[in-house]
Design an enzyme around this catalytic site. Structure first.
Site, PDB file in Angstrom:
ATOM      1  N   LYS A  88       1.021  -1.163  -0.043  1.00  0.00           N
ATOM      2  CA  LYS A  88       0.102   0.027  -0.086  1.00  0.00           C
ATOM      3  C   LYS A  88       0.765   1.215  -0.087  1.00  0.00           C
ATOM      4  O   LYS A  88       0.712   2.188  -0.701  1.00  0.00           O
ATOM      5  CB  LYS A  88      -0.809  -0.176   1.296  1.00  0.00           C
ATOM      6  CG  LYS A  88      -1.935  -1.222   1.338  1.00  0.00           C
ATOM      7  CD  LYS A  88      -2.811  -1.245   2.768  1.00  0.00           C
ATOM      8  CE  LYS A  88      -2.148  -1.111   3.894  1.00  0.00           C
ATOM      9  NZ  LYS A  88      -1.066  -2.231   4.141  1.00  0.00           N
ATOM     10  N   ARG A 147      11.407  -1.270  10.773  1.00  0.00           N
ATOM     11  CA  ARG A 147      10.246  -0.766  11.794  1.00  0.00           C
ATOM     12  C   ARG A 147      10.311  -1.846  12.996  1.00  0.00           C
ATOM     13  O   ARG A 147      10.524  -3.162  12.674  1.00  0.00           O
ATOM     14  CB  ARG A 147       8.688  -0.947  11.194  1.00  0.00           C
ATOM     15  CG  ARG A 147       8.551   0.496  10.549  1.00  0.00           C
ATOM     16  CD  ARG A 147       7.372   0.561   9.637  1.00  0.00           C
ATOM     17  NE  ARG A 147       6.197  -0.193   9.953  1.00  0.00           N
ATOM     18  CZ  ARG A 147       4.979  -0.179   9.262  1.00  0.00           C
ATOM     19  NH1 ARG A 147       4.725   0.599   8.220  1.00  0.00           N
ATOM     20  NH2 ARG A 147       3.988  -1.052   9.689  1.00  0.00           N
ATOM     21  N   ARG A 180      -0.383  -8.699  13.349  1.00  0.00           N
ATOM     22  CA  ARG A 180      -0.989  -7.561  12.656  1.00  0.00           C
ATOM     23  C   ARG A 180      -1.970  -8.349  11.311  1.00  0.00           C
ATOM     24  O   ARG A 180      -2.746  -7.688  10.995  1.00  0.00           O
ATOM     25  CB  ARG A 180       0.047  -6.872  11.837  1.00  0.00           C
ATOM     26  CG  ARG A 180       0.675  -5.738  12.783  1.00  0.00           C
ATOM     27  CD  ARG A 180       2.141  -5.275  12.451  1.00  0.00           C
ATOM     28  NE  ARG A 180       2.053  -4.804  10.950  1.00  0.00           N
ATOM     29  CZ  ARG A 180       3.093  -4.478  10.365  1.00  0.00           C
ATOM     30  NH1 ARG A 180       4.379  -5.023  10.822  1.00  0.00           N
ATOM     31  NH2 ARG A 180       3.232  -4.076   8.945  1.00  0.00           N
TER      32      ARG A 180
HETATM   33  P1  AP5 Z   1       4.820  -1.544   1.641  1.00  0.00           P
HETATM   34  O1  AP5 Z   1       4.552  -0.842   0.516  1.00  0.00           O
HETATM   35  O2  AP5 Z   1       5.626  -1.034   2.845  1.00  0.00           O
HETATM   36  O3  AP5 Z   1       3.435  -2.346   2.321  1.00  0.00           O
HETATM   37  P2  AP5 Z   1       2.385  -1.760   3.270  1.00  0.00           P
HETATM   38  O4  AP5 Z   1       1.114  -2.458   2.544  1.00  0.00           O
HETATM   39  O5  AP5 Z   1       2.339  -0.174   3.265  1.00  0.00           O
HETATM   40  O6  AP5 Z   1       2.613  -2.433   4.446  1.00  0.00           O
HETATM   41  P3  AP5 Z   1       2.662  -1.645   5.974  1.00  0.00           P
HETATM   42  O7  AP5 Z   1       3.211  -2.839   6.947  1.00  0.00           O
HETATM   43  O8  AP5 Z   1       3.148  -0.235   5.967  1.00  0.00           O
HETATM   44  O9  AP5 Z   1       1.080  -1.776   6.214  1.00  0.00           O
HETATM   45  P4  AP5 Z   1       0.535  -1.934   7.535  1.00  0.00           P
HETATM   46  O10 AP5 Z   1      -0.998  -1.703   7.178  1.00  0.00           O
HETATM   47  O11 AP5 Z   1       0.724  -2.911   8.466  1.00  0.00           O
HETATM   48  O12 AP5 Z   1       1.188  -0.913   8.090  1.00  0.00           O
HETATM   49  P5  AP5 Z   1       0.648   0.734   8.649  1.00  0.00           P
HETATM   50  O13 AP5 Z   1       2.052   1.633   8.577  1.00  0.00           O
HETATM   51  O14 AP5 Z   1      -0.357   1.063   7.735  1.00  0.00           O
HETATM   52  O15 AP5 Z   1       5.814  -3.010   1.210  1.00  0.00           O
HETATM   53  C1  AP5 Z   1       6.331  -3.859   2.160  1.00  0.00           C
HETATM   54  C2  AP5 Z   1       7.641  -4.390   1.470  1.00  0.00           C
HETATM   55  O16 AP5 Z   1       7.294  -5.079   0.368  1.00  0.00           O
HETATM   56  C3  AP5 Z   1       8.454  -3.328   1.287  1.00  0.00           C
HETATM   57  O17 AP5 Z   1       9.830  -3.650   1.594  1.00  0.00           O
HETATM   58  C4  AP5 Z   1       8.332  -3.041  -0.393  1.00  0.00           C
HETATM   59  O18 AP5 Z   1       9.403  -2.534  -1.087  1.00  0.00           O
HETATM   60  C5  AP5 Z   1       8.237  -4.634  -0.678  1.00  0.00           C
HETATM   61  N1  AP5 Z   1       7.087  -4.532  -1.857  1.00  0.00           N
HETATM   62  C6  AP5 Z   1       5.951  -3.800  -1.935  1.00  0.00           C
HETATM   63  N2  AP5 Z   1       5.274  -4.237  -3.243  1.00  0.00           N
HETATM   64  C7  AP5 Z   1       6.168  -5.306  -3.833  1.00  0.00           C
HETATM   65  C8  AP5 Z   1       5.901  -5.942  -4.879  1.00  0.00           C
HETATM   66  N3  AP5 Z   1       4.939  -6.085  -5.803  1.00  0.00           N
HETATM   67  N4  AP5 Z   1       6.909  -6.986  -4.995  1.00  0.00           N
HETATM   68  C9  AP5 Z   1       8.051  -7.265  -4.324  1.00  0.00           C
HETATM   69  N5  AP5 Z   1       8.080  -6.606  -3.091  1.00  0.00           N
HETATM   70  C10 AP5 Z   1       6.991  -5.661  -3.039  1.00  0.00           C
HETATM   71  O19 AP5 Z   1       0.291   0.534  10.236  1.00  0.00           O
HETATM   72  C11 AP5 Z   1       0.889   0.326  11.261  1.00  0.00           C
HETATM   73  C12 AP5 Z   1       0.153   0.336  12.553  1.00  0.00           C
HETATM   74  O20 AP5 Z   1      -0.381   1.501  12.678  1.00  0.00           O
HETATM   75  C13 AP5 Z   1      -0.718  -0.546  12.438  1.00  0.00           C
HETATM   76  O21 AP5 Z   1      -0.514  -2.093  12.812  1.00  0.00           O
HETATM   77  C14 AP5 Z   1      -1.925  -0.325  13.560  1.00  0.00           C
HETATM   78  O22 AP5 Z   1      -1.338  -0.379  14.981  1.00  0.00           O
HETATM   79  C15 AP5 Z   1      -1.728   1.244  13.385  1.00  0.00           C
HETATM   80  N6  AP5 Z   1      -2.431   1.797  12.347  1.00  0.00           N
HETATM   81  C16 AP5 Z   1      -2.472   2.332  11.183  1.00  0.00           C
HETATM   82  N7  AP5 Z   1      -3.632   2.729  10.724  1.00  0.00           N
HETATM   83  C17 AP5 Z   1      -4.541   2.462  11.214  1.00  0.00           C
HETATM   84  C18 AP5 Z   1      -6.015   2.604  11.369  1.00  0.00           C
HETATM   85  N8  AP5 Z   1      -6.540   3.009  10.215  1.00  0.00           N
HETATM   86  N9  AP5 Z   1      -6.782   2.183  12.563  1.00  0.00           N
HETATM   87  C19 AP5 Z   1      -6.168   1.709  13.410  1.00  0.00           C
HETATM   88  N10 AP5 Z   1      -4.739   1.378  13.738  1.00  0.00           N
HETATM   89  C20 AP5 Z   1      -3.950   1.809  12.821  1.00  0.00           C
END
Ligand code: AP5
Length: 220
Positions: free
Chosen positions: A10, A157, A168
């Site tokens: 994402k 992270r 998660r």
């Molecule tokens: P990346 O693009 O970083 O993936 P992502 O989907 O953004 O993963 P996140 O871990 O950031 O999502 P998340 O939803 O758990 O975390 P968030 O920060 O929102 O890609 C991942 C890796 O794969 C990278 O190394 C990239 O290079 C690689 N990659 C990407 N695409 C690829 C492909 N096609 N092929 C190969 N490699 C690829 O949330 C963190 C925490 O915050 C949550 O756990 C929660 O506690 C809190 N939080 C955030 N938002 C909310 C909400 N709305 N409500 C409640 N709690 C929330």
């Protein structure tokens, strides 16, 4: 808004799509982590949940997003990354956008199986601001440990350790996956195969977005 499990891509895709469409990129995870680094009250309240892989409570998250999307850089629209993540958040977003004469236009859902998610998160490295995301195998930086774009040192992270990643993914399956049905029913879901290479996923999102926006009369 981009929907998908942790590690689906994402953040990677939102950054590119927002730039191409000249829209603000709003990552709820990044806003929480900035608040944790700056030791704000929001950061202190959110930290325990994030470190243990749980979702932050809806009321805190909705207030934070309400404030962010009211800023001037969102007037033309924004790409939401990581919000909404529960049905209550999705309903709050619909109401909030209604007040602002806006709406959720469409929802690319990046679908990736669990074994791939774990491999992606364990090899993920980010720059200081977390705006630029790398992967040791799939998207390595040109120079080891250094961001290609801003030259800052790369870091991992805290919540990318295996046990927290598993938690998660369970939270996603229980609380966020119901949004697939919510947006499919609303005719807004665009299904994207997230297993493909990063550039191909970007092309698929932009193609489906373009087709959706022209069908709905937003672009000709
Ligand atoms: P990346 O693009 O970083 O993936 P992502 O989907 O953004 O993963 P996140 O871990 O950031 O999502 P998340 O939803 O758990 O975390 P968030 O920060 O929102 O890609 C991942 C890796 O794969 C990278 O190394 C990239 O290079 C690689 N990659 C990407 N695409 C690829 C492909 N096609 N092929 C190969 N490699 C690829 O949330 C963190 C925490 O915050 C949550 O756990 C929660 O506690 C809190 N939080 C955030 N938002 C909310 C909400 N709305 N409500 C409640 N709690 C929330």
């Amino acid at each position: 808004m981009l929907l998908g499990p942790p590690g689906a891509g994402k953040g990677t895709q939102a950054a590119v799509v927002a730039k191409k469409m000249d829209l603000a990129h709003i990552s709820s995870g990044n806003i929480f982590r900035e608040n944790i680094d700056n030791r704000t009250e929001l950061g202190m309240r959110a930290q325990g949940y994030i470190d243990s892989g749980q979702l932050v409570p809806d009321d805190l998250t909705i207030d934070m997003i309400r404030e962010r999307i009211s800023k001037p850089d969102c007037r033309q629209g924004a790409i939401l990354d990581g919000f909404p993540r529960t049905v209550a958040q999705a309903e709050a977003l619909d109401n909030l956008l209604l007040e602002m004469n806006g709406k959720v236009e469409c929802v690319p859902f990046i679908n990736v199986p669990k074994d791939v998610l774990i491999e992606r998160l364990s090899g993920r490295w980010l720059c200081e601001t977390e705006e630029h995301v790398y992967h040791l195998k799939f998207n390595p930086p040109l120079k080891d440990g250094i961001c290609d774009v801003d030259g800052s040192s790369l870091h991992q992270r805290h919540d990318d350790v295996r046990e927290t990643v598993e938690k998660r993914i369970r939270e996603y399956n229980q609380k966020t996956a119901p949004l697939i049905k919510y947006y499919r029913k609303a005719g807004k879901l665009l299904e994207i195969d997230g297993k493909k290479e990063i550039d191909q996923v970007t092309r698929d999102i932009l193609n489906k977005l373009g087709a959706h926006l022209s069908e709905s009369g937003r672009i000709s």
